[in-house]
Write an enzyme that holds these catalytic residues in place. Structure first.
Site, mmCIF file in Angstrom:
data_model
loop_
_atom_site.group_PDB
_atom_site.id
_atom_site.type_symbol
_atom_site.label_atom_id
_atom_site.label_comp_id
_atom_site.label_asym_id
_atom_site.label_seq_id
_atom_site.Cartn_x
_atom_site.Cartn_y
_atom_site.Cartn_z
ATOM 1 N N LYS A 184 7.070 46.207 -27.387
ATOM 2 C CA LYS A 184 8.556 45.975 -27.229
ATOM 3 C C LYS A 184 9.493 46.328 -28.119
ATOM 4 O O LYS A 184 9.579 45.662 -29.168
ATOM 5 C CB LYS A 184 8.645 44.327 -26.911
ATOM 6 N N GLU A 260 5.751 41.679 -40.714
ATOM 7 C CA GLU A 260 6.413 42.414 -41.815
ATOM 8 C C GLU A 260 8.190 41.843 -41.598
ATOM 9 O O GLU A 260 8.633 42.104 -40.784
ATOM 10 C CB GLU A 260 6.292 44.074 -41.612
ATOM 11 N N CYS A 294 14.275 47.625 -44.775
ATOM 12 C CA CYS A 294 13.822 46.508 -45.299
ATOM 13 C C CYS A 294 13.710 46.503 -46.898
ATOM 14 O O CYS A 294 13.566 45.329 -47.673
ATOM 15 C CB CYS A 294 12.590 45.959 -44.617
ATOM 16 N N GLU A 396 19.718 37.980 -47.228
ATOM 17 C CA GLU A 396 19.609 39.487 -47.077
ATOM 18 C C GLU A 396 20.777 39.830 -46.082
ATOM 19 O O GLU A 396 21.012 39.203 -45.083
ATOM 20 C CB GLU A 396 18.352 39.582 -45.905
HETATM 21 P P1 NAD Z 1 14.898 41.091 -35.162
HETATM 22 O O1 NAD Z 1 14.086 39.985 -35.662
HETATM 23 O O2 NAD Z 1 16.231 40.779 -34.843
HETATM 24 O O3 NAD Z 1 14.308 41.823 -33.914
HETATM 25 C C1 NAD Z 1 12.936 42.491 -34.323
HETATM 26 C C2 NAD Z 1 12.492 42.520 -32.676
HETATM 27 O O4 NAD Z 1 12.134 41.251 -32.384
HETATM 28 C C3 NAD Z 1 13.288 43.045 -31.558
HETATM 29 O O5 NAD Z 1 12.424 43.700 -30.774
HETATM 30 C C4 NAD Z 1 13.598 41.724 -30.838
HETATM 31 O O6 NAD Z 1 13.921 41.775 -29.545
HETATM 32 C C5 NAD Z 1 12.361 40.847 -31.216
HETATM 33 N N1 NAD Z 1 12.913 39.505 -30.953
HETATM 34 C C6 NAD Z 1 13.730 38.787 -31.431
HETATM 35 N N2 NAD Z 1 13.739 37.508 -31.151
HETATM 36 C C7 NAD Z 1 12.520 37.288 -30.508
HETATM 37 C C8 NAD Z 1 11.610 36.134 -29.984
HETATM 38 N N3 NAD Z 1 12.288 34.950 -30.275
HETATM 39 N N4 NAD Z 1 10.301 36.252 -29.537
HETATM 40 C C9 NAD Z 1 9.904 37.597 -29.426
HETATM 41 N N5 NAD Z 1 10.670 39.052 -29.877
HETATM 42 C C10 NAD Z 1 11.696 38.598 -30.525
HETATM 43 O O7 NAD Z 1 15.146 42.405 -36.532
HETATM 44 P P2 NAD Z 1 16.349 43.465 -36.482
HETATM 45 O O8 NAD Z 1 17.469 43.063 -36.394
HETATM 46 O O9 NAD Z 1 15.685 44.269 -35.338
HETATM 47 O O10 NAD Z 1 15.751 44.282 -37.595
HETATM 48 C C11 NAD Z 1 16.213 44.007 -38.966
HETATM 49 C C12 NAD Z 1 15.181 43.038 -39.643
HETATM 50 O O11 NAD Z 1 13.909 43.643 -39.668
HETATM 51 C C13 NAD Z 1 15.575 42.833 -41.091
HETATM 52 O O12 NAD Z 1 15.414 41.375 -41.552
HETATM 53 C C14 NAD Z 1 14.521 43.791 -42.098
HETATM 54 O O13 NAD Z 1 14.572 43.472 -43.076
HETATM 55 C C15 NAD Z 1 13.361 43.622 -41.141
HETATM 56 N N6 NAD Z 1 12.545 44.575 -41.438
HETATM 57 C C16 NAD Z 1 11.371 44.291 -41.993
HETATM 58 C C17 NAD Z 1 10.236 45.480 -42.271
HETATM 59 C C18 NAD Z 1 9.253 45.161 -43.148
HETATM 60 O O14 NAD Z 1 8.117 46.259 -43.101
HETATM 61 N N7 NAD Z 1 8.856 44.104 -43.674
HETATM 62 C C19 NAD Z 1 10.691 46.612 -41.998
HETATM 63 C C20 NAD Z 1 11.832 46.895 -41.259
HETATM 64 C C21 NAD Z 1 12.594 45.888 -41.044
#
Ligand code: NAD
Length: 492
Positions: A184, A260, A294, A396
């Site tokens: 997804k 992550e 991130c 963040e």
């Molecule tokens: P997000 O958490 O908003 O979304 C990530 C994914 O989760 C999307 O596909 C979204 O549709 C899905 N999602 C959202 N709510 C959900 C739920 N309740 N159930 C299931 N799926 C759900 O994150 P984002 O805005 O896409 O990405 C940015 C964030 O990701 C930042 O906080 C960043 O630090 C983090 N990030 C972490 C790493 C790492 O390796 N630690 C790498 C990249 C990004």
């Protein structure tokens, strides 16, 4: 696949059981550089997520589950070949979806996607498991050894900032271990996960092994997938609070998770650092991908002796970055991902004023006098003068922004860097290697760089502490997460 216009995907569909499938509803895929709609995306409903999970289960029990490790690895190399063959297409789709500079997508995102398949294909052939010659107190002799088995169907939920890179970082080891996947991708960046289906088909990976369901999180494909009882494990990259929501939805079906999550990463700059290399390195660490990595550094601690000159030099560096069209090779800074994310980043720019920050540079929106003014750009921004308890120093932001504070002693710098609920990454900049080792080992994070940033070896453990995640992926750690280890004890 669907309708492809030149390199451009106009209609992005789900991919279930080896077939591109429309949804009952659609949503728009928006180009962040000018706010135009670039494609309509099929949203998967609960029934389609069910179908994808069922297809993945059948495929896992079918040909894919029976292949030798050697043959699976060969097919994953073929996926890498197919990505490389479509290199320009992947780059263009990633740039259109994310607004990231074409130079970045070409040197980082797409090459890394191919590398993810190659690394895990090779690794799974080499990875051994422990065995023990056992002798019990009563003199019985036995041989204990473990075998690696797939988990089954893995749900892969990924974010928008490095869409293809982060998706393949999870899909490649999951497939290498003999699992099948339902992915997804982020609703903001659906294109490259869908294009990957073409590469998967070309590599003769059977239908149902790789499935893509598009949609949102709560009440949509993300939640349908994470709470699905026939999904055996969830691997997720995204925001910490989304991780918390997913933890709740997987709890009733008790399955392994790998998370992550977010970061509020610190960099510590000692006066004895190589000044020019440090300024350049931290300019990347703050502004790469418009600060939407991130691992980016949002908190910089600089030894007081060089504080003023460092702030001046980073300001020069920030102001030299070229904010442009993502497709222009000269562009260093693209837009943020969406209007909504820009609102969030700008709310922190406003908050920084309210919290008493000194604006070194930036703090607003650039103007271009063309269609980019309808895009989601912000200025690269540097603040000083905030207290360590300010929300801008604690939370963040995920934009091209940092706060720089001075320190007087190593102990003070370590304490400030560790004063966070996150714990993803840190970097230390010094020419005193003994100090580099000493400070690095005190960092309460998953990865610490000394005199570099974002230099990755895919065999090393990667993950976070505290709000930054659960578990480690990378190398053998990925193989162990995506496998069940069955220990066998033979009485001799
Ligand atoms: P997000 O958490 O908003 O979304 C990530 C994914 O989760 C999307 O596909 C979204 O549709 C899905 N999602 C959202 N709510 C959900 C739920 N309740 N159930 C299931 N799926 C759900 O994150 P984002 O805005 O896409 O990405 C940015 C964030 O990701 C930042 O906080 C960043 O630090 C983090 N990030 C972490 C790493 C790492 O390796 N630690 C790498 C990249 C990004």
């Amino acid at each position: 696949m669907a309708v492809v216009l030149g390199y451009f995907v106009k209609s992005i569909q789900n991919y279930i059981d080896g077939r591109f499938t429309p949804g009952k509803t659609e949503f728009a895929d928006v180009n962040p550089a000018d706010g135009t709609t670039i494609a309509q995306v099929a949203e998967a409903d609960a029934q389609q997520v069910d179908e994808a999970v069922y297809a993945a289960r059948q495929a896992q029990h079918g040909e894919w589950g029976c292949l030798s490790v050697r043959e699976r690895a060969a097919r994953l190399h073929r996926v890498a070949d197919a990505i490389e063959k479509r290199f320009a297409c992947f780059v263009q789709a990633e740039v259109a979806d994310t607004g990231k500079p074409v130079s970045l997508a070409s040197r980082l995102d797409v090459p890394r996607a191919a590398a993810n398949f190659r690394v895990f294909a090779d690794l799974v052939k080499m990875a051994g498991l422990e065995s023990f010659q056992t002798e019990t107190a009563d003199g019985a002799q036995a041989l204990n050894y473990a075998v690696r088995k797939p988990l089954g169907v893995v749900g892969v939920i990924t974010p928008w900032n490095l869409p293809l890179l982060l998706l393949t970082w999870k899909v490649a080891p999951a497939l290498a271990c003999g699992n099948t996947v339902v992915v997804k991708p982020s609703e903001e960046t659906p294109a490259t996960a869908t294009l990957l289906a073409e590469a998967i088909e070309e590599a003769e990976i059977p239908g149902g092994v790789y499935n893509v369901v598009h949609g949102f999180g709560p009440g949509s494909a993300g939640e349908f997938l994470s709470q699905h009882p026939d999904v055996n494990a969830i691997t997720f990259t995204g925001e910490s609070r989304t991780g918390a929501a997913i933890m709740k939805s997987v709890a009733p079906t008790v399955k392994p998770i790998s998370f992550e999550l977010g970061g509020k990463n610190a960099a510590i700059v000692f006066a004895d650092c190589n000044f020019d290399e440090t300024v350049k390195g931290l300019s990347d660490a703050v502004f790469l991908n418009t600060g939407q990595v991130c691992l980016c550094s949002e908190r910089l601690y600089v030894e007081r002796k060089i504080f003023d000159s460092f702030v001046d030099a980073l300001k020069v560096q920030a102001e030299s970055l070229h904010a442009g069209w993502p497709g222009d090779e000269k562009t260093d800074l693209g837009p943020l991902i969406s209007a909504q994310h820009r609102e969030k980043v700008l709310s922190y720019y406003k908050l920084a004023h309210e919290e008493g920050a000194t604006v070194v540079t930036g703090g607003g929106i650039p103007t271009f006098g063309d269609a980019r003014d309808r895009g989601f750009y912000v200025q690269p921004t540097i603040y000083t003068g905030l207290s360590e308890s300010a929300r801008c120093v604690k939370e963040e932001i995920f934009g091209p922004v940092c706060h720089i504070a001075p320190f007087d002693s190593e102990e003070e710098a370590v304490a400030k860097a560790n004063d966070t609920r996150y714990g993803l990454a840190a970097s230390i900049w010094t020419s005193n290697l003994k100090r580099g080792h000493r400070v690095a080992q005190q960092m309460n994070v998953g990865i610490t760089w000394v005199n570099c940033w974002f230099l990755r070896d895919l065999r090393t453990p990667f993950g976070g502490v505290g709000l930054s995640g659960i578990g480690r992926e990378g190398g053998i750690h990925s193989l162990n997460f995506y496998s069940e280890l069955n220990n066998i004890c033979i009485r001799l």
